[in-house]
Write a protein that holds these residues in place. Structure first.
Motif, short mmCIF file in Angstrom:
data_model
loop_
_atom_site.label_atom_id
_atom_site.label_comp_id
_atom_site.label_asym_id
_atom_site.label_seq_id
_atom_site.Cartn_x
_atom_site.Cartn_y
_atom_site.Cartn_z
N SER A 138 0.83 -1.21 0.00
CA SER A 138 0.00 0.00 0.00
C SER A 138 0.86 1.26 0.00
CB SER A 138 -0.91 0.00 1.23
OG SER A 138 -1.78 -1.11 1.21
N VAL A 139 1.94 1.23 0.76
CA VAL A 139 2.85 2.38 0.82
C VAL A 139 3.45 2.65 -0.55
CG1 VAL A 139 4.99 3.25 1.83
CG2 VAL A 139 3.37 2.00 3.26
N ALA A 140 3.95 1.59 -1.19
CA ALA A 140 4.58 1.74 -2.50
C ALA A 140 3.58 2.20 -3.55
CB ALA A 140 5.21 0.42 -2.93
N THR A 141 2.35 1.70 -3.48
CA THR A 141 1.32 2.09 -4.44
C THR A 141 1.05 3.59 -4.39
OG1 THR A 141 0.25 -0.08 -4.27
CG2 THR A 141 -1.07 1.71 -5.18
N ILE A 142 0.96 4.12 -3.17
CA ILE A 142 0.70 5.56 -3.00
C ILE A 142 1.89 6.40 -3.48
CG2 ILE A 142 0.31 7.38 -1.29
CD1 ILE A 142 -1.19 5.24 0.37
N LEU A 143 3.09 6.00 -3.10
CA LEU A 143 4.29 6.78 -3.43
C LEU A 143 4.59 6.76 -4.92
CD1 LEU A 143 6.68 5.82 -0.47
CD2 LEU A 143 5.34 7.91 -0.75
N PHE A 144 4.27 5.65 -5.60
CA PHE A 144 4.61 5.51 -7.01
C PHE A 144 3.54 6.07 -7.94
CE2 PHE A 144 5.81 3.22 -10.94
CZ PHE A 144 7.19 3.35 -10.89
N ARG A 145 2.39 6.41 -7.38
CA ARG A 145 1.27 6.86 -8.21
C ARG A 145 1.60 8.07 -9.10
NH1 ARG A 145 -3.15 3.78 -9.15
NH2 ARG A 145 -3.55 3.49 -6.94
N PRO A 146 2.30 9.11 -8.60
CA PRO A 146 2.64 10.24 -9.48
C PRO A 146 3.49 9.82 -10.68
CG PRO A 146 2.95 10.84 -7.19
CD PRO A 146 2.72 9.38 -7.20
N ILE A 147 4.41 8.87 -10.45
CA ILE A 147 5.24 8.38 -11.55
C ILE A 147 4.39 7.59 -12.54
CG2 ILE A 147 7.22 6.92 -12.13
CD1 ILE A 147 8.35 7.54 -9.35
N ALA A 148 3.43 6.83 -12.01
CA ALA A 148 2.52 6.07 -12.87
C ALA A 148 1.77 7.00 -13.81
CB ALA A 148 1.54 5.26 -12.02
N GLY A 149 1.28 8.10 -13.27
CA GLY A 149 0.56 9.08 -14.09
C GLY A 149 1.43 9.66 -15.19
N TYR A 150 2.68 9.96 -14.84
CA TYR A 150 3.61 10.51 -15.84
C TYR A 150 3.86 9.51 -16.96
CZ TYR A 150 7.92 12.11 -17.99
OH TYR A 150 8.87 12.51 -18.91
N LEU A 151 4.09 8.26 -16.59
CA LEU A 151 4.37 7.23 -17.60
C LEU A 151 3.19 7.05 -18.56
CD1 LEU A 151 6.06 4.47 -15.38
CD2 LEU A 151 7.18 5.98 -17.03
N LEU A 152 1.98 7.06 -18.02
CA LEU A 152 0.80 6.84 -18.85
C LEU A 152 0.49 8.03 -19.75
CD1 LEU A 152 -1.46 5.10 -16.18
CD2 LEU A 152 -0.33 4.02 -18.14
N ASP A 153 0.87 9.23 -19.33
CA ASP A 153 0.61 10.43 -20.12
C ASP A 153 1.68 10.70 -21.17
OD1 ASP A 153 -1.78 11.02 -18.93
OD2 ASP A 153 -0.92 12.41 -17.46
N ASN A 154 2.90 10.18 -20.94
CA ASN A 154 4.02 10.55 -21.80
C ASN A 154 4.61 9.40 -22.62
OD1 ASN A 154 4.86 13.56 -21.08
ND2 ASN A 154 4.21 12.57 -19.19
N PHE A 155 4.03 8.23 -22.48
CA PHE A 155 4.45 7.08 -23.28
C PHE A 155 3.20 6.37 -23.81
CE2 PHE A 155 7.91 7.96 -20.39
CZ PHE A 155 9.05 7.78 -21.16
N ASN A 156 3.41 5.45 -24.71
CA ASN A 156 2.29 4.66 -25.23
C ASN A 156 1.69 3.86 -24.07
OD1 ASN A 156 0.84 2.33 -26.34
ND2 ASN A 156 1.65 2.97 -28.32
N ARG A 157 0.51 4.27 -23.61
CA ARG A 157 -0.04 3.69 -22.38
C ARG A 157 -0.40 2.23 -22.51
NH1 ARG A 157 -5.03 7.83 -22.13
NH2 ARG A 157 -3.20 9.14 -21.99
#
Length: 202
Positions: free
Chosen positions: A55-74
């Motif tokens: 749960s901790v990792a999911t919350i902390l990594f979420r901003p990076i997840a958003g960046y990856l999905l917006d800036n690469f072929n999702r």
């Protein structure tokens, strides 16, 4: 992307099944992990730490997840991270050590944050523009069904198989999900990438 006229088109159905299986695999592992921890000598607060790490990792990594999905072929990002998510389950068998299990759960949290963010976005991309709200409402049923079915599957598997076989069963479910989404083949135009910013991502 091609014009789509109906909600239950082939790609939407494949994504629906994929997300259902991923959630079922995830929630099925929850009742298996505490039993497995006890079998390898982890008790009390140690089990809680292993479970909470994801749960901790999911919350902390979420901003990076958003960046990856917006800036690469999702679609390709989702394929990659779903494959990484699948590998987490056999890792429990390969590394039966307290510290290693924490790392595995942190790893699961990071990759799951991308998978969890991507599915709704992909689903909306394969829906008719005029039916996105209706389609996403139906797609959200995968969450409720996965939360209901997953733990039951995990408990039943745990009752009839040992922990190692249980993890392999959950791994098989996640692999089927990966196969389903691999058949989806969503095409995206080339994305103009922006510089990563913590402030913008949050």
């Amino acid at each position: 992307m091609e014009t789509i006229q109906k909600i239950w088109n082939k790609k939407f159905v494949l994504l629906f099944i994929t997300n259902l299986l991923v959630l079922a695999a995830f929630y099925a592992s929850i009742p298996i992990i505490p039993v497995y921890c006890q079998e390898i000598g982890i008790t009390g607060s140690g089990i809680g730490i292993v479970l909470t790490a994801m749960s901790v990792a999911t919350i902390l990594f979420r901003p990076i997840a958003g960046y990856l999905l917006d800036n690469f072929n999702r679609y390709r990002v989702y394929l990659l991270f779903l494959a990484l998510f699948c590998l987490a389950f056999p890792s429990f068998i390969e590394f039966p050590i307290f510290g290693a299990l924490i790392v595995i759960r942190l790893y699961m949290g990071a990759v799951y944050s991308v998978c969890g963010s991507a599915t709704m976005t992909l689903a909306s991309d394969v829906l008719p523009p005029t039916k996105i709200t209706e389609g996403i409402s139906r797609f959200a049923f995968t969450i409720s069904i996965g939360m209901a079915v997953g733990p039951y599957v995990g408990i039943q598997v745990q009752n009839h198989l040992d922990s190692k076989a249980s993890f392999l069963t959950v791994f098989s479910i996640s692999v089927i999900a990966l196969i389903c989404v691999s058949c989806c083949r969503i095409k995206y135009p080339k994305v103009k990438r922006k510089k990563f910013s913590i402030k913008d991502s949050i």
